[in-house]
Write a protein that holds these residues in place. Structure first.
Motif, short mmCIF file in Angstrom:
data_model
loop_
_atom_site.label_atom_id
_atom_site.label_comp_id
_atom_site.label_asym_id
_atom_site.label_seq_id
_atom_site.Cartn_x
_atom_site.Cartn_y
_atom_site.Cartn_z
N UNK A 198 0.83 -1.20 0.00
CA UNK A 198 0.00 0.00 0.00
C UNK A 198 0.87 1.26 0.00
N UNK A 199 1.88 1.27 0.84
CA UNK A 199 2.77 2.44 0.92
C UNK A 199 3.52 2.63 -0.38
N UNK A 200 4.10 1.57 -0.91
CA UNK A 200 4.89 1.68 -2.13
C UNK A 200 4.02 2.08 -3.32
N UNK A 201 2.83 1.51 -3.40
CA UNK A 201 1.93 1.85 -4.50
C UNK A 201 1.50 3.31 -4.41
N UNK A 202 1.21 3.77 -3.20
CA UNK A 202 0.84 5.18 -3.03
C UNK A 202 1.98 6.10 -3.42
N UNK A 203 3.20 5.74 -3.06
CA UNK A 203 4.36 6.52 -3.47
C UNK A 203 4.43 6.63 -4.99
N UNK A 204 4.25 5.51 -5.66
CA UNK A 204 4.31 5.52 -7.12
C UNK A 204 3.20 6.37 -7.72
N UNK A 205 2.00 6.23 -7.19
CA UNK A 205 0.86 6.97 -7.72
C UNK A 205 1.00 8.47 -7.51
N UNK A 206 1.64 8.86 -6.41
CA UNK A 206 1.77 10.28 -6.07
C UNK A 206 3.07 10.91 -6.60
N UNK A 207 3.87 10.12 -7.30
CA UNK A 207 5.07 10.67 -7.93
C UNK A 207 6.28 10.81 -7.03
N UNK A 208 6.40 9.95 -6.02
CA UNK A 208 7.55 10.00 -5.12
C UNK A 208 8.59 8.94 -5.51
N UNK A 209 9.79 9.10 -4.96
CA UNK A 209 10.86 8.14 -5.11
C UNK A 209 10.99 7.33 -3.82
N UNK A 240 8.19 2.19 -9.60
CA UNK A 240 8.50 3.17 -8.56
C UNK A 240 9.98 3.54 -8.65
N UNK A 241 10.32 4.80 -8.90
CA UNK A 241 11.74 5.19 -8.97
C UNK A 241 12.43 4.94 -7.64
N UNK A 242 13.67 4.44 -7.70
CA UNK A 242 14.42 4.10 -6.49
C UNK A 242 15.78 4.77 -6.53
N UNK A 243 16.22 5.24 -5.36
CA UNK A 243 17.56 5.81 -5.21
C UNK A 243 18.23 5.08 -4.06
N UNK A 244 19.35 4.43 -4.34
CA UNK A 244 20.08 3.73 -3.28
C UNK A 244 20.54 4.73 -2.23
N UNK A 245 20.42 4.31 -0.96
CA UNK A 245 20.92 5.12 0.14
C UNK A 245 21.58 4.25 1.18
N UNK A 246 22.83 4.53 1.51
CA UNK A 246 23.51 3.74 2.53
C UNK A 246 23.17 4.20 3.94
#
Length: 265
Positions: A198-209, A240-246
């Motif tokens: 649900x969280x990941x899908x909402x992020x994708x729908x709302x244009x977040x990374x 869903x766009x992803x940016x690696x973060x250490x």
């Protein structure tokens, strides 16, 4: 492009004093081409940090110096690596107005930013859910159960996505399964797959990374990234766009587990 988009700094009050140069030189040596320093932003002035040392955010008096240091380093290393000036902004329920004011004031300094949930509200109190296992378990007893803490966490992350924080609101959501940090410190097994989707899908729908955060792999009671590997695949499947973060708080931790998450890069 080889990028690490979640890095802390000598301005972190609960990290080390490792210099910016130590982080930058290591990133260059490991062939990273793009990094973002995302120091914990100062917390709202009227918010009382519930951690024992009250050291969750940068001291406000240091903020402009942080920006100035990074602006100089951008120029110094312009031929070697792209350095982005960023912050990790806390979403704290009930403090949206103060957070928006902060972003309106300092947003022009930012090349990049992350919006994260570390604090959960229960009644008129707040708890930092990633501080320590015993604090997490005590908070779960107060709330009612481990499962209820999980639901409260995901509800708050969803609120952070929907919150109106102005034009400088971060476009990346930090470690969206941070509630897993102490999952091996208690016997309760939670099936939260539907909530994570649900969280990941909402992020994708709302244009977040997605802040694809490797730090959990180094945490004794977690042993997985945020989100878990299966949900990295799910994020890819929904675009869903992803940016690696250490999420490095020391130079030694910079780019931790990058090769485990991207074995072919």
């Amino acid at each position: 492009m080889k990028r690490d988009g979640h890095i802390h700094s000598p301005y972190c009050p609960h990290g080390t004093s490792d210099s910016f140069t130590q982080y930058i030189e290591k990133a260059i040596a490991e062939n990273f081409t793009d990094i973002t320093f995302t120091e914990h932003a100062p917390l709202p002035a009227s918010f009382i940090d519930p951690t024992p040392q009250q050291d969750s955010g940068m001291q406000p008096d240091f903020l402009l110096r942080y920006f100035e240091d990074l602006q100089q380093l951008q120029k110094q290393y312009a031929q070697d690596i792209r350095i982005r000036i960023g912050l990790e902004i806390d979403y704290i329920q009930g403090f949206e107005h103060e957070t928006r004011h902060f972003l309106d004031t300092y947003g022009t300094f930012l090349d990049d930013a992350i919006l994260s949930v570390h604090f959960l509200q229960w009644g008129d109190t707040y708890e930092c859910i990633d501080y320590a296992a015993d604090h997490f378990i005590a908070f779960a007893k107060k709330v009612g159960s481990i499962e209820q803490v999980y639901h409260l966490y995901y509800d708050t992350v969803l609120q952070s996505i929907e919150a109106d924080l102005g034009q400088y609101k971060p476009k990346r959501i930090g470690h969206p399964t941070l509630v897993h940090k102490f999952q091996l410190a208690h016997p309760t097994k939670i099936d939260d797959r539907v909530r994570i989707q649900e969280v990941l899908t909402t992020m994708q729908q709302k244009g977040y990374e997605l802040d694809l955060n490797s730090a959990g792999l180094s945490k004794t009671h977690c042993q997985e990234p945020y989100p878990p590997f299966a949900f990295i695949d799910y994020s890819k499947s929904i675009g869903l766009p992803m940016v690696f973060g250490s999420d490095a708080h020391t130079a030694d931790d910079l780019h931790q587990h990058y090769n485990s998450i991207f074995p072919n890069k």
